[in-house]
Design a protein around this motif. Structure first.
Motif, mmCIF file in Angstrom:
data_model
loop_
_atom_site.group_PDB
_atom_site.id
_atom_site.type_symbol
_atom_site.label_atom_id
_atom_site.label_comp_id
_atom_site.label_asym_id
_atom_site.label_seq_id
_atom_site.Cartn_x
_atom_site.Cartn_y
_atom_site.Cartn_z
ATOM 1 N N PHE A 1 0.827 -1.210 0.000
ATOM 2 C CA PHE A 1 0.000 0.000 0.000
ATOM 3 C C PHE A 1 0.859 1.258 0.000
ATOM 4 O O PHE A 1 0.686 2.141 -0.846
ATOM 5 N N ASP A 2 1.771 1.355 0.946
ATOM 6 C CA ASP A 2 2.559 2.587 1.093
ATOM 7 C C ASP A 2 3.398 2.879 -0.144
ATOM 8 O O ASP A 2 3.494 4.029 -0.589
ATOM 9 N N TYR B 1 0.986 4.052 -2.839
ATOM 10 C CA TYR B 1 0.361 5.331 -2.474
ATOM 11 C C TYR B 1 1.369 6.478 -2.553
ATOM 12 O O TYR B 1 1.103 7.516 -3.172
ATOM 13 N N ASN B 2 2.531 6.289 -1.947
ATOM 14 C CA ASN B 2 3.532 7.366 -1.929
ATOM 15 C C ASN B 2 4.044 7.695 -3.338
ATOM 16 O O ASN B 2 4.295 8.858 -3.660
ATOM 17 N N LYS C 1 1.200 9.625 -5.231
ATOM 18 C CA LYS C 1 0.996 11.020 -4.802
ATOM 19 C C LYS C 1 1.881 11.988 -5.574
ATOM 20 O O LYS C 1 1.637 13.194 -5.582
ATOM 21 N N ASN D 1 -1.440 -2.971 -5.695
ATOM 22 C CA ASN D 1 -2.284 -2.727 -4.521
ATOM 23 C C ASN D 1 -3.453 -1.804 -4.888
ATOM 24 O O ASN D 1 -3.282 -0.608 -5.095
ATOM 25 N N ASP E 1 -6.140 -1.004 -3.067
ATOM 26 C CA ASP E 1 -6.553 -0.075 -2.001
ATOM 27 C C ASP E 1 -5.817 1.258 -2.152
ATOM 28 O O ASP E 1 -6.402 2.331 -1.977
ATOM 29 N N ALA E 2 -4.549 1.171 -2.482
ATOM 30 C CA ALA E 2 -3.767 2.403 -2.672
ATOM 31 C C ALA E 2 -4.312 3.207 -3.852
ATOM 32 O O ALA E 2 -4.428 4.437 -3.789
ATOM 33 N N ALA F 1 -7.424 5.015 -2.767
ATOM 34 C CA ALA F 1 -7.089 6.185 -1.939
ATOM 35 C C ALA F 1 -6.604 7.337 -2.824
ATOM 36 O O ALA F 1 -6.995 8.501 -2.631
ATOM 37 N N LEU F 2 -5.790 7.008 -3.816
ATOM 38 C CA LEU F 2 -5.250 8.045 -4.717
ATOM 39 C C LEU F 2 -6.368 8.685 -5.541
ATOM 40 O O LEU F 2 -6.379 9.909 -5.748
ATOM 41 N N SER G 1 -9.588 1.826 -10.042
ATOM 42 C CA SER G 1 -9.419 0.798 -9.000
ATOM 43 C C SER G 1 -10.580 -0.199 -9.041
ATOM 44 O O SER G 1 -10.383 -1.398 -8.874
#
Lengths: 384, 384
Positions: free
Chosen positions: B59-60, B63-64, B67, B80, B82-83, B86-87, B98
């Motif tokens: 995820f991280d 996600y990172n 971003k 992932n 879920d990431a 979130a994005l 997603s």
């Protein structure tokens, strides 16, 4: 030698747009490639395996770079030829050869080469200094008008001027130059010849070039040229003969004039992928860049015929704009039929700087030519 | 948004061969591109502007990375999700969405999606555990033979098995799966659909796929498929409907069966450039990779028709060889008519690993198909 292994290294002198398009193909074949270039934000900065900063005219920079590779090629002629000669002696394969580059770098030598090899070119005289031209005119040894060309380092219309009266010489560089007969011509044509180290040789179809009247840069390249079959054959034959005369390995782009009475006269040559071959990426069975690689790596040459008709439009910086580049209306040209823009990735635009090109392909060449005009009217390279 | 400026950043999840071929086109358009990939010697290591090391299932990491970019796309489905979700909520444009990826990642969900949207697919049953299949067979709720498919993470023939007797289930993963009717089919077909954010939509011609009987990997892709026009139209229509049902942005490759009575049944889809579209690089007006870029950047779509006939041969690692790769006889195939090898740049080969592909183009498709057989007989991916 196994080119498709990481033991092999290809070197490219120059990191501009030609190098960049060559890199698409070294990536495609996964050939380990090193680039030497003076500018840190050049188009080749990424996509090569190693990027080396250095001045291409500096002996040590070129020599030290060349010692690290197995095959060395160029994407620009203005490189240190003494270094290439030293590298050749030490077993590095250098294509084009230093001898060829030395001849081509000097326009007077280049013209003499054509004469020595019975290759057709416009009559000319060589002068060690510009002042000798004035003397020759005054004493009747040279007639106006003629084309003045600086012997050294002409590129993209620099170093060429039509001289119609004595005062046109004012402000020209003082050094070695030639005065060439002004040839009234029907067409400017070009043929790219590919020749590999084993001597296999092929020509691309003849293309026709239209020049921008002021900037003296190619505005449209049309493939195939809309000329008689007999003229096309003659042009391809002349181009083949030039490649053979140089015993050339790699691509040789031969620019020619078709005179009023359908003679073919060589204008000049470039021993590398060339602006007159950009449409091969989309229009030909084998792009000029892949073909150059095949030739210098002594691989079999690919087909040179066309899948479809192609027209190429240069994207040059608009007059009046200098600074961070913006490609105005690029989305609009991408809506047109068969259009592919190529953006070279130079950050700064200035008037007439080559910033990219657009290829238009169509099964019907005249349709491609029409779309090319729309492209030219629509896109503009400006600054923000 | 101005994509042709350095303010814009495109992110790609995955650094394999599909990403690599996408990068030829981000370079062509000079689009600033960042790649996230777990392996430091992946094919995308060079030619992107930024290479980030990270696990695509973390995820991280996703996600990172996401971003930092404006538009995010994938070259592999196993990321992932879920990431991505979130994005999306934070304004990053994620193509494919997603929601689409969640559906596609799970084969049971994917099949239910077709049913829910009246899209034709082979009848099937879903099972939470492999043991439920055994029960169903024993109590007559499921008949042999059928095709077992793991619900999660099938790729390149892994996670798919034809079950003809109970013992064929031995050793299969225990988790969620489907049992699909074994459809006797004439042909395996595929259609790539391109759709941009504005909703413009186009299909490529139908291609025909021949699979390697053991490895269950595509051996030849033939474009266009040698099928009736009415069947081709039906296949293109089904593919269009799948893309619309997903409200998809980007490329969607739809793999289908042509049954004995000329029905079209969806097998599975890939929401990205796909192996069945590699021949578009040489054969089509617009390559699938350029088209994917055009779609996700909401640019006008390019022509999807072909300039010439195309056949694609996968270069997979030969059985019995594991280690540093060697492309045996690659020079020999380059001598053949209309042949372009693509070497992905993976250092290690192993049996059936996709190491590259070869495209054969010709104005006469049957001639291209002949040359493709010669290619297949000649080149071998081995180790040294």
């Amino acid at each position: 030698m196994n080119y498709f292994s990481s033991d092999f290294k290809l070197g490219i002198l120059g990191g501009g747009q030609l190098g960049k398009m060559l890199l698409y193909n070294t990536r495609k074949f996964d050939i380990y490639t090193c680039v030497l270039e003076a500018s840190d934000d050049a188009p080749c900065k990424i996509a090569c395996d190693e990027f080396h900063l250095g001045n291409l005219m500096d002996f040590d920079a070129v020599y030290n770079f060349g010692k690290q590779v197995d095959v060395l090629t160029i994407e620009i002629e203005n490189v240190n030829v003494d270094a290439l000669e030293a590298l050749e002696k030490e077993g590095v394969k250098v294509y084009p050869a230093s001898k060829t580059l030395r001849t081509i770098q000097n326009k007077a030598k280049q013209k003499l080469f054509y004469v020595d090899n019975d290759l057709p070119t416009a009559p000319f005289s060589r002068f060690a200094y510009l002042s000798e031209i004035e003397d020759a005119i005054k004493n009747g040894g040279l007639e106006l008008p003629f084309v003045w060309k600086a012997a050294q380092f002409g590129y993209d219309g620099n170093g060429v001027k039509v001289v119609r009266k004595l005062s046109d010489l004012d402000g020209l560089p003082k050094g070695e130059c030639i005065a060439e007969n002004l040839v009234p011509f029907k067409n400017e044509l070009a043929v790219i010849v590919a020749r590999n180290a084993s001597g296999d040789i092929k020509t691309y179809p003849v293309v026709e070039m239209e020049f921008h009247p002021e900037a003296n840069q190619v505005e449209y390249v049309i493939c195939p040229a809309r000329i008689d079959e007999t003229v096309a054959k003659k042009a391809q034959e002349v181009a083949l003969n030039v490649s053979k005369a140089f015993n050339h390995v790699g691509l040789l782009a031969v620019e020619m004039f078709q005179t009023q009475n359908d003679e073919i006269l060589i204008n000049e040559v470039a021993p590398r992928p060339h602006n007159s071959g950009h449409q091969t990426i989309e229009a030909s069975y084998t792009s000029q860049f892949e073909q150059h690689l095949r030739a210098i790596l002594d691989l079999p040459l690919g087909r040179t015929d066309s899948k479809v008709g192609g027209v190429m439009v240069n994207l040059v910086g608009a007059e009046g704009y200098t600074g961070n580049v913006v490609y105005q209306n690029i989305e609009n040209i991408m809506e047109m039929d068969g259009v592919t823009p190529h953006v070279y990735g130079k950050k700064q635009t200035r008037p007439f700087r080559k910033m990219g090109h657009v290829t238009i392909v169509n099964e019907d060449l005249s349709q491609a030519r029409k779309v090319a005009e729309d492209v030219k009217k629509t896109i503009k390279v400006i600054s923000k």
